[in-house]
Structures are given as structure tokens and as C-alpha cells.
Design an enzyme around this catalytic site. Sequence first.
Site, PDB file in Angstrom:
ATOM      1  N   LYS A 199      26.781 -82.002 -25.611  1.00 64.51           N
ATOM      2  CA  LYS A 199      28.076 -81.397 -25.903  1.00 64.51           C
ATOM      3  C   LYS A 199      28.966 -81.536 -24.677  1.00 64.51           C
ATOM      4  O   LYS A 199      28.945 -80.701 -23.772  1.00 64.51           O
ATOM      5  CB  LYS A 199      27.938 -79.906 -26.258  1.00 64.51           C
ATOM      6  CG  LYS A 199      29.221 -79.330 -26.869  1.00 64.51           C
ATOM      7  CD  LYS A 199      29.269 -77.817 -26.795  1.00 64.51           C
ATOM      8  CE  LYS A 199      29.956 -77.327 -25.533  1.00 64.51           C
ATOM      9  NZ  LYS A 199      31.380 -77.758 -25.430  1.00 64.51           N
ATOM     10  N   PRO A 200      29.758 -82.618 -24.619  1.00 66.40           N
ATOM     11  CA  PRO A 200      30.730 -82.707 -23.528  1.00 66.40           C
ATOM     12  C   PRO A 200      31.853 -81.713 -23.776  1.00 66.40           C
ATOM     13  O   PRO A 200      32.055 -81.252 -24.908  1.00 66.40           O
ATOM     14  CB  PRO A 200      31.234 -84.151 -23.625  1.00 66.40           C
ATOM     15  CG  PRO A 200      31.093 -84.493 -25.073  1.00 66.40           C
ATOM     16  CD  PRO A 200      29.876 -83.744 -25.559  1.00 66.40           C
ATOM     17  N   ASP A 201      32.592 -81.390 -22.727  1.00 67.78           N
ATOM     18  CA  ASP A 201      33.729 -80.504 -22.923  1.00 67.78           C
ATOM     19  C   ASP A 201      34.708 -81.134 -23.912  1.00 67.78           C
ATOM     20  O   ASP A 201      34.923 -82.349 -23.921  1.00 67.78           O
ATOM     21  CB  ASP A 201      34.427 -80.246 -21.589  1.00 67.78           C
ATOM     22  CG  ASP A 201      35.451 -79.125 -21.690  1.00 67.78           C
ATOM     23  OD1 ASP A 201      35.073 -77.966 -21.477  1.00 67.78           O
ATOM     24  OD2 ASP A 201      36.616 -79.430 -22.001  1.00 67.78           O
ATOM     25  N   SER A 202      35.313 -80.284 -24.712  1.00 71.74           N
ATOM     26  CA  SER A 202      36.194 -80.783 -25.773  1.00 71.74           C
ATOM     27  C   SER A 202      37.413 -81.522 -25.243  1.00 71.74           C
ATOM     28  O   SER A 202      38.007 -82.335 -25.956  1.00 71.74           O
ATOM     29  CB  SER A 202      36.645 -79.608 -26.655  1.00 71.74           C
ATOM     30  OG  SER A 202      35.534 -78.990 -27.276  1.00 71.74           O
ATOM     31  N   GLY A 250      28.610 -75.531 -15.184  1.00 71.78           N
ATOM     32  CA  GLY A 250      29.780 -74.737 -15.524  1.00 71.78           C
ATOM     33  C   GLY A 250      29.804 -73.435 -14.745  1.00 71.78           C
ATOM     34  O   GLY A 250      29.259 -73.349 -13.637  1.00 71.78           O
ATOM     35  N   SER A 251      30.395 -72.421 -15.330  1.00 73.68           N
ATOM     36  CA  SER A 251      30.604 -71.157 -14.633  1.00 73.68           C
ATOM     37  C   SER A 251      29.305 -70.369 -14.481  1.00 73.68           C
ATOM     38  O   SER A 251      28.366 -70.516 -15.272  1.00 73.68           O
ATOM     39  CB  SER A 251      31.618 -70.306 -15.391  1.00 73.68           C
ATOM     40  OG  SER A 251      31.057 -69.805 -16.592  1.00 73.68           O
ATOM     41  N   GLU A 272      23.770 -75.944 -12.796  1.00 72.32           N
ATOM     42  CA  GLU A 272      24.638 -75.992 -11.625  1.00 72.32           C
ATOM     43  C   GLU A 272      25.863 -75.164 -11.943  1.00 72.32           C
ATOM     44  O   GLU A 272      26.622 -75.478 -12.872  1.00 72.32           O
ATOM     45  CB  GLU A 272      25.052 -77.410 -11.258  1.00 72.32           C
ATOM     46  CG  GLU A 272      25.866 -77.406  -9.955  1.00 72.32           C
ATOM     47  CD  GLU A 272      26.405 -78.757  -9.566  1.00 72.32           C
ATOM     48  OE1 GLU A 272      27.645 -78.929  -9.609  1.00 72.32           O
ATOM     49  OE2 GLU A 272      25.602 -79.635  -9.241  1.00 72.32           O
ATOM     50  N   LEU A 273      26.094 -74.130 -11.142  1.00 71.22           N
ATOM     51  CA  LEU A 273      27.103 -73.133 -11.471  1.00 71.22           C
ATOM     52  C   LEU A 273      28.211 -73.115 -10.418  1.00 71.22           C
ATOM     53  O   LEU A 273      28.494 -74.122  -9.802  1.00 71.22           O
ATOM     54  CB  LEU A 273      26.413 -71.777 -11.639  1.00 71.22           C
ATOM     55  CG  LEU A 273      25.197 -71.807 -12.581  1.00 71.22           C
ATOM     56  CD1 LEU A 273      24.517 -70.448 -12.651  1.00 71.22           C
ATOM     57  CD2 LEU A 273      25.585 -72.304 -13.968  1.00 71.22           C
ATOM     58  N   CYS A 306      33.257 -78.253  -8.177  1.00 61.44           N
ATOM     59  CA  CYS A 306      32.327 -77.173  -7.852  1.00 61.44           C
ATOM     60  C   CYS A 306      31.974 -77.141  -6.372  1.00 61.44           C
ATOM     61  O   CYS A 306      31.661 -76.083  -5.828  1.00 61.44           O
ATOM     62  CB  CYS A 306      31.055 -77.315  -8.683  1.00 61.44           C
ATOM     63  SG  CYS A 306      31.280 -77.132 -10.461  1.00 61.44           S
TER      64      CYS A 306
END
Length: 533
Positions: A199-202, A250-251, A272-273, A306
Site C-alpha cells: 500500500k503506497p501512499d495515495s 511513517g509517524s 521506521e518512525l 525522516c
Amino acid sequence: MSTETTARTSEADAAGTPSAHVTAALRDFLDTDPYADASGSGEVMRGVEPFTGQEVDRFARNTPDDIEAAYATARIAGEAWAAQSVEHRAKVLTRLHSALARNDDLLLDIIQYETGKARIHAYDEILDTFNVLRHYGVMAARYLRPERRRGAIPVLTRTEVTRTPLGVIGFITPWNYPLTLGATDLFAALTAGNAVVHKPDSTTTLTSVFMRRLAIAAGLPAEVWQLVPGPSVEVGPALMAGADGISFTGSTAAGRSIAAEAGQRLLPAALELGGKNPLIVAADADLEKAVEGAVRGSFSSAGQLCISIERIYVHEDLYETFCAHFAEAARAYRLSAEFEYGPDMGTLAGPKQLETITNHVEQARSSGATVLAGGHPVPDLGPYFYAPTVLTDVPPEAELRRKETFGPVVSVYSVPSDAAAIAAANDSDYGLSASVYSRSHGREIARQVEAGMVNVNEVYPASWGSIDAPAGGVKASGMGHRHGPEGLFQFMHSHTIAQQRLHPIAPAGPLDQAKFAKAMTGALQAMRSLRMK
């Protein structure tokens, strides 16, 4: 501006179609129904072009049923893929390396179109992907061959470690580095013998679509890389439910939620945040190099990285001079929406990023912070441009003092000593990346900084580009690693196979229980004396 690049969006542009602000090659690509490879059975999603703010149609969102079907297909195809030798899988990477070189200009266009970053920062992603493809293409077979280990009893026990793929890995990748973070980890998982449901970012799906097409042309079976973009709230649960392992970038807030669910299922997870990455400038630093590094480390990809620098601790002897030179360099940065090399920085990715950054800067300013450079949007260049911003005198109550800003904003602080700088750098919930500038003792400082990656006399490219070494964070910046053998092993099961010869590890034959105990104690003492492992 390039002769291939047409004028900015005009009112004559059709609603819902890409603006005229694209290259001719990118226009041809966008005219081929590029989202077909990623569309699901749901409603069409819309988004904005970062450079222009124009709304465009994207893909038909995937549904939970689409995710379930993707897992079913990937699982079947993955069995055949895992049965191939690691040498066969690695050859796909080496062929893909060549294909990337032949198509890098169009891929740069696509990355810029989706993210709004400057071309040189889009190239950072190409460079990183070249590095990953080369490394695993050459090293995967060596990393994954059976590994001899010390047996329980020397000579009598032969022990080796083998590894097998987890199965189907669920990937959730972010918008800010859609190639580096949306493809390179997938190649590690695929080379290890897994299939992936991705699921890549939209907002940055096209980069994954194009890279997947190149991978298929290089020999990757299409079914082992399933693209399923859609809103996280709708497809996230189904993605987690079908996975044998999960990878998320992501976050920190989202990562905690994913880790909790993965923990309930005992599901391997690589996360990885966020980061609030520090830079330390020691008293003996080369000031010119430190300023140059601070500019790159803070403003690359408009700070939407990041591992970007967000706070700088400068020894008091250099503080005033450093601030003056750093602010001057920030003010000299050239911002543009050009599809060519030259500009220093592009735009933010969209309205959400602009709002967060504006709020952080204005809240700090109202709390007493001093703005040495920037501190404002640049709307004449585009709707989401924001000037590179340098702040000092940021009070403890300001949000950007501790929270991740994720934009071209950095705060600078004076410190009296190395010890004070190290303490300030470590005073954070995060621990992703850090940098140190010192002529004589940078490594000594670096060893005391609480971060998964620490660079000496350079910013993030040194540690990130050391592709044989693990890259990842500590504390609230995540768990697991990418790159190196660790980048493969996190997507695999380890199996210890121990074969015993001649005599069991138990009383037997002439060795009754007492004699066995005495013999084993004597043998272990001898091994210790001989310093045997």
C-alpha cells in the site's frame, strides 16, 4: 526552464486532468492510464499536484475485498518465487539496475510530479535505489547461504543456520520518498523470497507503479508485487490481517498502533518512525563544512525527510558566526518548480504540510523565538512553497522544540561544551539520525549520541549510504533495520540445524550419569581455558 516543460497551469486546463506544468515525457506517461496497475474496485480518489495545487483524479481505491484477493494471488505466486534460487532472484535486481539507468529521466519526472521536490533531491532517491539494487544483487547469495556456527560439542556437533522467507509481507510506505522508501525495502523482501502486498501512499502511487513495471520487465513475476493503494482507515486492517510480516514507514503514532496489533499476532514488524534529528557543532569544527552540511541536512526535500536535521547545537565559541553564515545560506536558497537540475529546493507536498509548518513557526515566534531566515510561505512560486527557515531563542514551550516539524525549519542553540551538546541531543523521545562536526573527536561524541545512525563531518548521506550497515532508529524512532544483511533477515525465519555425531549429549555407554557430569564439566573448563567460543 527546460524546453520540454510547458507553461504553468492555465484556466484552459481540463478539470481533473494533470496540469500543463509537466515535461513532454511525463505528459505521455500520464496519458496512458497509468493508475490501471494499482486501481481497485472502489470510488476514484482525487488529490493535488504539489507544484500547482491543481486537483487531479488518481486511482479507484482498493477495498478490503481487493486486499484479500491480492493476498490470495501473492501467496500462490510467492511459493513459486521462493522456490527459485537466491541467485535467480538476485539477477532480477541486477537487470533492474540497468533498466533504471535507461529510464531515470522519466522516473525523476514522476517523483517530482508526485512530491514537488527539486530534481537533485529526486535524484537522491535514484542514487539510493541504484545502491540497494547493486548491493543485494551482488551480496544476497552470500548473505543467505547456510552459515556454519559453533556446535554444542566441538567436532561432535555440526551446527548451521539457514533462513526461509516469511511468506507475504504487507508494506505501508510513505509519500515523502516514494522510491527510496516505497521500493528499496520491497526489493530486500522480494530477494529474500517473499511476495509483497504493497500500500503506497495515495499521493505518490505512480512512482511505485512505474518501478513495478520496470521490475516486471527485468524478470519479476507480476503477481508477487501486488499494489493496493487506498485510505489507511479502509485498507489498513485488511492489510494487517493477511500479512505474514509487516513493514511500515511513517509517524510514530501510527507505528505504535501497528506494533500493538502486530504484537497481538506475534507478527514480525519492521518500523521506521519519526525523528527530531540533532546536529552537534563542536568547538573545533570546520565552520564552513558545518554550515554547508547543516543547509543540506535541514532543507533537502524541503525538510520532508525522516532523517532531516531539525535542531542544531553549536559550541558557544562558534555560535554567532555559525548562525550568521547559516542564515545567509538559507536566504540564498533558490526555490523553483522546475523539472530540471538547478533549483536548491522544491515545494512542500500539500496543504497539510504547509499548515503544520506554519503553525509550528508562528507558535514559536509568538513564544519569543527569533527568525533569522525565512519563516513565511512563498505563494508566488506555488501554493505550498515555504522559505527555508532558521530560528534561534526557541523557548521550551514551543512545539517545534520537541515535536517533529517535517519541513524546512531548523532551530539553533548555543551550548557551552560537548557534554552539554550531547545531553541536549539525547533529550528527546526520538533517536533516528544525528550528525557531529569536529576536526578531532567526532567519533567519540558520536558514540555517546542516542541514535540509530550517527554521521561524523557529514549529514545523513554518510550513514544511509553505507548500504552494508543497518539503518534504523532507537527509542520512539522505530525498530528493525533496512540495508545490509539485517535488511534481508528481518523478512525471514532463522532455522538452527544441529547434527550430532558419535555420542549423544547425555549419559550413554561407559558414561553413567556421574561420569557424564564429570566429563562435561571438565570439557567446559578446558574450553574456557582455551578461550574457545
